[in-house]
Structure formats: structure tokens, C-alpha cells
Design an enzyme around this catalytic site. Structure first.
Site, PDB file in Angstrom:
ATOM      1  N   ASP A 183      -1.084 -19.547  13.227  1.00 17.60           N
ATOM      2  CA  ASP A 183       0.142 -19.869  13.950  1.00 17.60           C
ATOM      3  C   ASP A 183       0.001 -19.484  15.419  1.00 17.60           C
ATOM      4  OD1 ASP A 183       2.994 -19.550  14.936  1.00 17.60           O
ATOM      5  OD2 ASP A 183       3.351 -20.246  12.889  1.00 17.60           O
TER       6      ASP A 183
ATOM      7  N   HIS B  12       0.863  -1.188   0.000  1.00 14.23           N
ATOM      8  CA  HIS B  12       0.000   0.000   0.000  1.00 14.23           C
ATOM      9  C   HIS B  12       0.893   1.229   0.000  1.00 14.23           C
ATOM     10  CE1 HIS B  12       0.977   0.783   4.206  1.00 14.23           C
ATOM     11  NE2 HIS B  12       0.550  -0.421   4.537  1.00 14.23           N
TER      12      HIS B  12
ATOM     13  N   SER C 261       2.867  -4.735   7.344  1.00 14.12           N
ATOM     14  CA  SER C 261       2.477  -4.493   5.951  1.00 14.12           C
ATOM     15  C   SER C 261       3.658  -4.741   5.022  1.00 14.12           C
ATOM     16  CB  SER C 261       1.992  -3.055   5.771  1.00 14.12           C
ATOM     17  OG  SER C 261       0.854  -2.813   6.526  1.00 14.12           O
TER      18      SER C 261
END
Length: 333
Positions: free
Chosen positions: A277, A157, A292
Site C-alpha cells: 500500500d 505475541h 502488532s
């Protein structure tokens, strides 16, 4: 958007994406590598804008408000002088002696001109009655490194202004070596985040900041694992892994499940990801801000990157497809 907190060499980073515009894809044959070095490593970044962004206007009586300047306007010139920093504009204002200044602005991709007359503030200095920003800094995660061209893609992004959500217009940017020192655990309604620090050891340049990530040249990488790029028709719901760094500079793999796939959407919402996990959930609560750009691997191939976390369910988040990132992998010199 990058929010940066500094406490002695420690930088706490929050990365939040807001979609602002569509980017025209380049020729896929020229832009797509078949194999890349896997990312997952942290890096420091510094971005300087092309002009300065108006992030706040003081009040109705301020010169900025009276002449029609708006939040998210980008001031590119003042009296014909290119504005390269906050200091450049401040100097022009201080030397104006209260005379009217001609500002050149970029607003919604259109160039407009405004006449503005400075007023003295409470300290007796000439001012325009607005707040501006010319740079930001933070820590991100590399998604892939193209060893043939020395180009990288990261974040999944764009980097936006933390106050206005506007995609920051890139003038110049640097990649620096970084280390994750600790993290804030996420919980329902409270998003966690990675904390870390970076030094002045420049290892690359940022050349592109768009809705699908940041791209540029990267001089080295801490990871040497080479992976293939997955074709869209190979991607499916089910088991996968993300590669991220939550301690120092060493990336690790964590189990996730691809809950939903939507490759038709040209955004950072191509996947819904659920962390399975137990080790990662126990430590971080799931996906936290700063992750991110963490690569998503399925059947040994790179299929995309983590982009968002669900605020009320930190075990889940969104991801962008690697084809989407690569279709916006702009050619640059």
C-alpha cells in the site's frame, strides 16, 4: 516487551516479542468461534505481575548477588508475605532492621528459597542491591472480538519485560480506551512506532498473557464488522489486507502481500508479509511497532495478525495465523 515513554499524556509504545515457552492448546471445539468482530482498533493496557521481576542486580558485593538471586527471578514471597507490588517488598526490607529475610522465588517454573541480609545504601536505607518491576503499561491493537462470549484476542505475541525480555507473569490486567495521536516513521535500520494516549475509562480485563497474544474480556469495540475465521487450507500466498489504526481510533485497511506461509510453526512467524500500500509506506514506512495485533484479511476472511517488523526492511514483517492464536485461546472465567 513494552517500552513506554511519557511526555505529558503522550505514551510512545514499542512492542517486541521474544519466545519463551510453549503453551498447551485447549479443546478447539470449545475455543474456536466461527465468526468474530474484526479488530484493528487501539487500546490501552495495564499489566500487574504475579510477584515482582528482578530486572537488574547492582554489583558483585550486593546482597542480591551474594545470595544467588538472578535476573528474571520472580519474587513471590518475603518472610511468608505475598509480594503483590514493589512497595510491598520495599516495606518489608525497610522494616527488617537489617535482619535476614527469607525470599521465595520462581525460577524457570521452579520454586526456590533464598536467605538475604539487607545492607544500608548511600542514603542510609536498607536495600537488597537489585532493581525490580511489578507492572507495565502501553498501547496495543485488538485482533478479534468474540461477540458471543465478550472475549478478545490481541497483539499476536506476549507482553514481555522491556529490560530482560521475560514474559511478564500476569496477576491482573486492564483494557482502557485509547487514541493514536501520531507516529514515528520507520526506515531501514530504524523501527518506527505509534504514539498515543489512553485514559482511565476501563473497557475490559486481561486474563491471559502468553507467547501468542493477550486474551480477556472486552466490553465494547469501535468496529462492528463481522468476519469469518479462515480455515488453514484456504490460506495462500498473494494479495491480502491488514487492518490497523494510525490516526485517532479509526481502523483502516491497507494492501499487503503474503510472501510466505508456514502454518506448521507454532509461533508468531507463520507469514512473511510485505506492505504494498503506497499510502501506508509513504506515511509510516511500512510496519511500525504498535501495529502488532493488526488483523490480516484474505478473501474477506480473518487469517491472522501482524506480529513483527523486519528492522532492516520495514515494508516487511511476520504474522501469526489465526488458527495459531485460537489454539492458544485459553478458556477462562
Amino acid at each position: 516487551m513494552l517500552q513506554v515513554k511519557k511526555t505529558k499524556n503522550i505514551v510512545a509504545i514499542i512492542l517486541v516479542f521474544i519466545s519463551l515457552f510453549s503453551f498447551i492448546p485447549v479443546n478447539a471445539e470449545e475455543a474456536y468461534p466461527e465468526k468474530v468482530i474484526l479488530g484493528g482498533t487501539p487500546f490501552g493496557l495495564k499489566i500487574f505481575t504475579n510477584g515482582v521481576i528482578v530486572i537488574r542486580i547492582n554489583d558483585d558485593d550486593s546482597p542480591a548477588n551474594q545470595c544467588g538471586i538472578k535476573i528474571n527471578d520472580i519474587i513471590t514471597k518475603a518472610n511468608g508475605t505475598n509480594i503483590t507490588s514493589n512497595e510491598t517488598l520495599k516495606e518489608i526490607i525497610e522494616n527488617s532492621d537489617g535482619e535476614t529475610i527469607t525470599l521465595t522465588l520462581s525460577r524457570d517454573s521452579q520454586v526456590i528459597t533464598k536467605k538475604i541480609t539487607p545492607k544500608r545504601d548511600l542514603n542510609g536505607n536498607y536495600a537488597l542491591g537489585m532493581w525490580i518491576r511489578d507492572s507495565t503499561a502501553g498501547i496495543g491493537t485488538v485482533t478479534f472480538f468474540d461477540y458471543e462470549s465478550n472475549k478478545f484476542g490481541a497483539l499476536g505475541h506476549g507482553i514481555c519485560d522491556k529490560d530482560t525480555g521475560m514474559l511478564m507473569p500476569l496477576s491482573d490486567g486492564e483494557i482502557l480506551s485509547a487514541t493514536i495521536s501520531n507516529f514515528t516513521k520507520g526506515s531501514d535500520g530504524c523501527v518506527g512506532g505509534l504514539n498515543g494516549f489512553f485514559d482511565n475509562d476501563k473497557i475490559g480485563d486481561i486474563k491471559v498473557n502468553n507467547d501468542y497474544g493477550i486474551y480477556g474480556y472486552y466490553e465494547n469495540t469501535n468496529n462492528s464488522k463481522i468476519v469469518e475465521i479462515a480455515d488453514d487450507n484456504e490460506i495462500k500466498t498473494g494479495k491480502a489486507k491488514i487492518v490497523s489504526t494510525i490516526n485517532k481510533d479509526k481502523p483502516e485497511e491497507y494492501d499487503v502481500e503474503i510472501v510466505k506461509v508456514d502454518l506448521n510453526e507454532n509461533s508468531g512467524h507463520n507469514y512473511v508479509i510485505k506492505v504494498t500500500d503506497k499510502k501506508l509506506i509513504e506515511k509510516t514506512g511500512g510496519i511500525i511497532q504498535g501495529m502488532s495485533g493488526s488483523p490480516i484479511i484474505q478473501n474477506g476472511k480473518l487469517i491472522g495478525a501482524v506480529t513483527h517488523v523486519f528492522v532492516n526492511s520495514p515494508e516487511q514483517g511476520y504474522g501469526i495465523s489465526i488458527s495459531n492464536m485460537l489454539s492458544n485461546y485459553q478458556l477462562f472465567e
